[in-house]
Write a protein that holds these residues in place. Sequence first.
Motif, PDB file in Angstrom:
ATOM      1  N   ALA A   4       0.612  -1.110   0.053  1.00 53.16           N
ATOM      2  CA  ALA A   4       0.152   0.044   0.094  1.00 53.16           C
ATOM      3  C   ALA A   4       0.907   1.357   0.057  1.00 53.16           C
ATOM      4  O   ALA A   4       0.703   2.279  -0.775  1.00 53.16           O
ATOM      5  CB  ALA A   4      -0.776  -0.054   1.227  1.00 53.16           C
ATOM      6  N   ILE A   9      -5.971  -2.066  -1.802  1.00 52.43           N
ATOM      7  CA  ILE A   9      -4.765  -1.785  -1.282  1.00 52.43           C
ATOM      8  C   ILE A   9      -4.522  -0.088  -1.395  1.00 52.43           C
ATOM      9  O   ILE A   9      -3.783  -0.022  -0.100  1.00 52.43           O
ATOM     10  CB  ILE A   9      -3.567  -2.290  -2.385  1.00 52.43           C
ATOM     11  CG1 ILE A   9      -3.631  -3.795  -2.535  1.00 52.43           C
ATOM     12  CG2 ILE A   9      -1.991  -1.871  -2.097  1.00 52.43           C
ATOM     13  CD1 ILE A   9      -2.755  -4.422  -3.726  1.00 52.43           C
ATOM     14  N   GLY A  44      -3.261   2.098   2.222  1.00 49.69           N
ATOM     15  CA  GLY A  44      -2.400   3.235   2.074  1.00 49.69           C
ATOM     16  C   GLY A  44      -2.977   4.764   2.646  1.00 49.69           C
ATOM     17  O   GLY A  44      -2.279   5.396   3.148  1.00 49.69           O
TER      18      GLY A  44
END
Length: 334
Positions: free
Chosen positions: A18, A142, A146
């Motif tokens: 991420a 993903i 992040g």
Amino acid sequence: MSNPLQIVDISLVDAATAEELLNAATSQGFLFVEGHDFEQSEVDHLFELSRQFFELPSEYKQQYSRSNSNHGYVDYGGENLDPTTQKLGDPKEGLNFSGLDFLTGLTEEDIPQWFKDVPERHELVVSTIKKMYQLSIKILRILAIGLKIEDTNETKGSEWFASKYDPSKASGSTFRLLHYPGQKSLNPEAVIRAGAHTDYGSMTLLFQKEHQEGLEIYSPVSKGWEAVPYVSPNTAKYPGKAPPIVVNIGDQLSYWSAGLLRSTIHRVKFPKAVQETGQDRLSIVFFSHPNDDALLTPFPSPLTKDIKGRGANKDTVAITAKQHLDKRLAATYK
């Protein structure tokens, strides 16, 4: 040719992946991903299928001309991505598969009979559409990690994006085959094959062929045009798999993130080597869009709460994904 973009391995959905993905998405807005599920053989078959379709007579292809829902064949000059420089439209042709149901991989509207005549052709398109959707959702999950998207009453932060991509509901997502004739075969003076633009949806996935380069980005890092090369497959780590796939952020992800994620301007310009050989260019693209009714309001995250601005969308009131797409398509095809 040097590569200005990061190559991110997405085989693992974790914090490290991420962080890499977010770094690329917030700097260049473009990246390559490896660790996907596409085989080299199926991508080769897709490009061969595309080549064969575009070699069909123009009269046949025009029977399936683009509809108001952005589905169907687009002839040379039918699309104009940058009217300020392309007075006659872009010298390319394309075939759009829109109105997609990602549970079945089928379209709501008819497709050229040529694909139905040989079941393997239709099966390959259906399989690719479903896999492209699944890959886009994986990348979004993903990214959500992040971006540290916070939980809400409706959904977990990690599922914030996925919750807006119901596979059975209407969206602007489009699978597209594109053909850019060689410079010697069509309008030799037109170096630009697709005008400078940002993509309308949330994310774009792109396959390109070796020796058919031409994609360029206006880099937010270098503040200049940079060529995106073909990157060979990582056969040592992923034997039999297709090359890394180009991924870029579109307008809707930029707006959702208040501009943190970069919807980068890009174009197709035949490089000198391709100009000299007259080589055609084929590309295979999936434009990922959320459901039509998804509001383009920024997601809750500590990374974006203090950002001033509204990302790619400059409207003063929140609009839906469909409203944004309709506005962009109207300008492109007018």
